[in-house]
Enzyme design. Structure first.
Site, mmCIF file in Angstrom:
data_model
loop_
_atom_site.group_PDB
_atom_site.id
_atom_site.type_symbol
_atom_site.label_atom_id
_atom_site.label_comp_id
_atom_site.label_asym_id
_atom_site.label_seq_id
_atom_site.Cartn_x
_atom_site.Cartn_y
_atom_site.Cartn_z
ATOM 1 N N GLU A 177 -3.865 8.039 8.026
ATOM 2 C CA GLU A 177 -4.867 7.205 7.370
ATOM 3 C C GLU A 177 -5.158 5.963 8.219
ATOM 4 O O GLU A 177 -6.322 5.579 8.404
ATOM 5 C CB GLU A 177 -4.368 6.793 5.982
ATOM 6 N N HIS A 231 0.829 -1.204 0.000
ATOM 7 C CA HIS A 231 0.000 0.000 0.000
ATOM 8 C C HIS A 231 0.863 1.253 0.000
ATOM 9 O O HIS A 231 0.582 2.236 -0.708
ATOM 10 C CB HIS A 231 -0.919 -0.045 1.234
ATOM 11 N N GLU A 235 2.230 1.767 -3.450
ATOM 12 C CA GLU A 235 1.192 2.310 -4.341
ATOM 13 C C GLU A 235 1.088 3.830 -4.196
ATOM 14 O O GLU A 235 1.012 4.559 -5.179
ATOM 15 C CB GLU A 235 -0.149 1.655 -3.999
ATOM 16 N N HIS A 236 1.121 4.312 -2.958
ATOM 17 C CA HIS A 236 1.058 5.753 -2.722
ATOM 18 C C HIS A 236 2.236 6.477 -3.365
ATOM 19 O O HIS A 236 2.072 7.524 -4.010
ATOM 20 C CB HIS A 236 1.060 6.034 -1.212
#
Length: 418
Positions: free
Chosen positions: A136, A61, A64-65
């Site tokens: 987040e 993740h 991906e960012h």
């Protein structure tokens, strides 16, 4: 070039593999204004091991960012310049980058391939991102719906990488380094481990040529065998309880499936239809529980069957948590008795499911997002319609007995703090 033709629906799926191993799938939709494309990598949150070295949870993740964040620009700004909306997501077993546009398909497709295949990470940018993703994670930790789902999954797979949220933990992401990102990128983001799917008003031959030209201008390392994480889980956590800022109690039941049926499409369709037959709105069981105040409109269920795992989650809000658990557990364990005389209802459920699939044919996003990979012969919503038609009630009973095992059911409860 491989062509899968579906004459009944007047649809074709075009498939070609580039010289470097990149799979490209094109579904032309003549007359549509919009084009939608996804570039997916067989790499998700569970893939934390590379050649025996374990990397921090949440790294897929995190990667991906950071892919959008280039040295001197943000890739999203380039898509915006060409009139496209762009996004990305990471799941347990896949990372996908996407765009949607009504114009400049060639330019946006080039940007999609270029920004994903040209990584740039710096120590400063990595450190900055840790704070962003940490916020987040903190937000999701306070979101009851997310806690209900992910804690239920963790109860089913406590001894596997599924035991950690897709984004990781605040502790794990702070261990991620620039080199970790490059290691993971170089291992998983190989062309032969990726698939480009394009759906819209396009000419397949044009797409294949554009992609081939783009790839031929780049150099790639020699292909390496990618060994995905296999989920070998022998444990479960029977029950957990949490206290959060909620107005009403929430509860979820999780059912852990047998790993030998991971990725089996007939098994997936059978279990999905079985749950609908038992518990969808309009079923006798649903109506009775609704009228008894055990469930309300918040009740729902989902079955996820991937190559690495399969499980179902059934959840809702209720003041009658014990009755919710007892009633649904009874239905699951004794499902065959409940559906043995439901042949007519089963045929109706099949027709409804086929109708939903036909409706999905009008959604370029649904077509692309439901396209499987080479390992599954690029099965798609058109293939699934024929499979659904061939299913019999006996299939549901047979697969149900393999899936609905009392010792594989877990419980997760959330109560108001006060």
């Amino acid at each position: 070039m491989q062509i899968k033709e579906y004459r009944k629906f007047n649809e074709k799926v075009y498939i070609e593999k580039m010289d470097n191993g990149l799979s490209v799938v094109v579904v032309p939709k003549k007359g549509y204004q919009k084009t939608y494309a996804t570039l997916s990598v067989r790499y998700g949150s569970i893939d934390t091991n590379i050649n025996g070295k374990t990397y921090p949870a949440g790294i897929a993740h995190f990667l991906e960012h950071k892919m959008f964040d280039k040295k001197d620009h943000d890739a999203m700004d380039v898509f915006s310049k060409y009139g496209a909306g762009s996004n990305a997501f990471t799941s347990f077993n896949k990372t996908s980058y996407l765009f949607s546009t009504t114009d400049n398909v060639h330019e946006n497709l080039t940007e999609l391939l270029d920004f994903v295949q040209e990584p740039y990470f710096s120590d400063a940018k990595v450190e900055k991102e840790k704070g962003i993703i940490g916020q987040e994670i903190s937000m999701y930790d306070d979101e009851p719906g997310a806690v209900l789902f992910f804690k239920t999954v963790q109860n089913m797979f406590p001894d596997t990488p599924l035991n950690v949220d897709i984004a990781g933990t605040e502790d794990s992401i702070y261990k991620i380094t620039k080199q970790d990102l490059y290691d993971s990128y170089n291992y998983f983001y190989q062309p032969q481990n990726m698939q480009l799917t394009v759906v819209g008003n396009v000419v397949p031959e044009d797409i294949f040529k554009w992609v081939s030209d783009n790839q031929s201008q780049k150099s790639f390392d020699e292909p390496k065998d990618v060994k995905r994480t296999t989920i070998q889980s022998s444990e479960i956590v029977r029950e957990t309880t949490h206290y959060m800022d909620v107005n009403r109690p929430k509860v979820a039941l999780g059912i852990k499936g047998d790993s030998k049926y991971n990725g089996d499409i007939k098994y997936e369709l059978s279990i999905s239809l079985l749950l609908q037959l038992l518990l969808s709105e309009g079923s006798e069981i649903y109506e009775k529980m609704y009228n008894d105040g055990i469930i309300d409109d918040s009740f729902g269920f989902d079955f996820d069957c991937e190559d690495q795992f399969n499980f179902a989650v059934l959840a809702g809000e209720t003041e009658k948590i014990d009755e919710f658990i007892d009633r649904i557990s009874d239905v699951l364990v004794n499902f065959a008795d409940y559906i043995s005389d439901k042949a007519d209802e089963f045929e109706l459920i099949k027709k409804e499911e086929i109708g939903q699939h036909v409706s999905m044919m009008n959604s370029i996003e649904a077509i692309a997002n439901n396209m499987s990979d080479e390992d599954h012969d690029f099965e798609n919503i058109y293939d699934e319609i024929e499979m659904i038609k061939q299913l019999e009630l006996d299939d549901l009973i047979r697969y149900g007995k393999l899936f609905l095992k009392p010792d594989m059911i877990v419980k997760n409860k959330i109560f108001p703090k006060n």
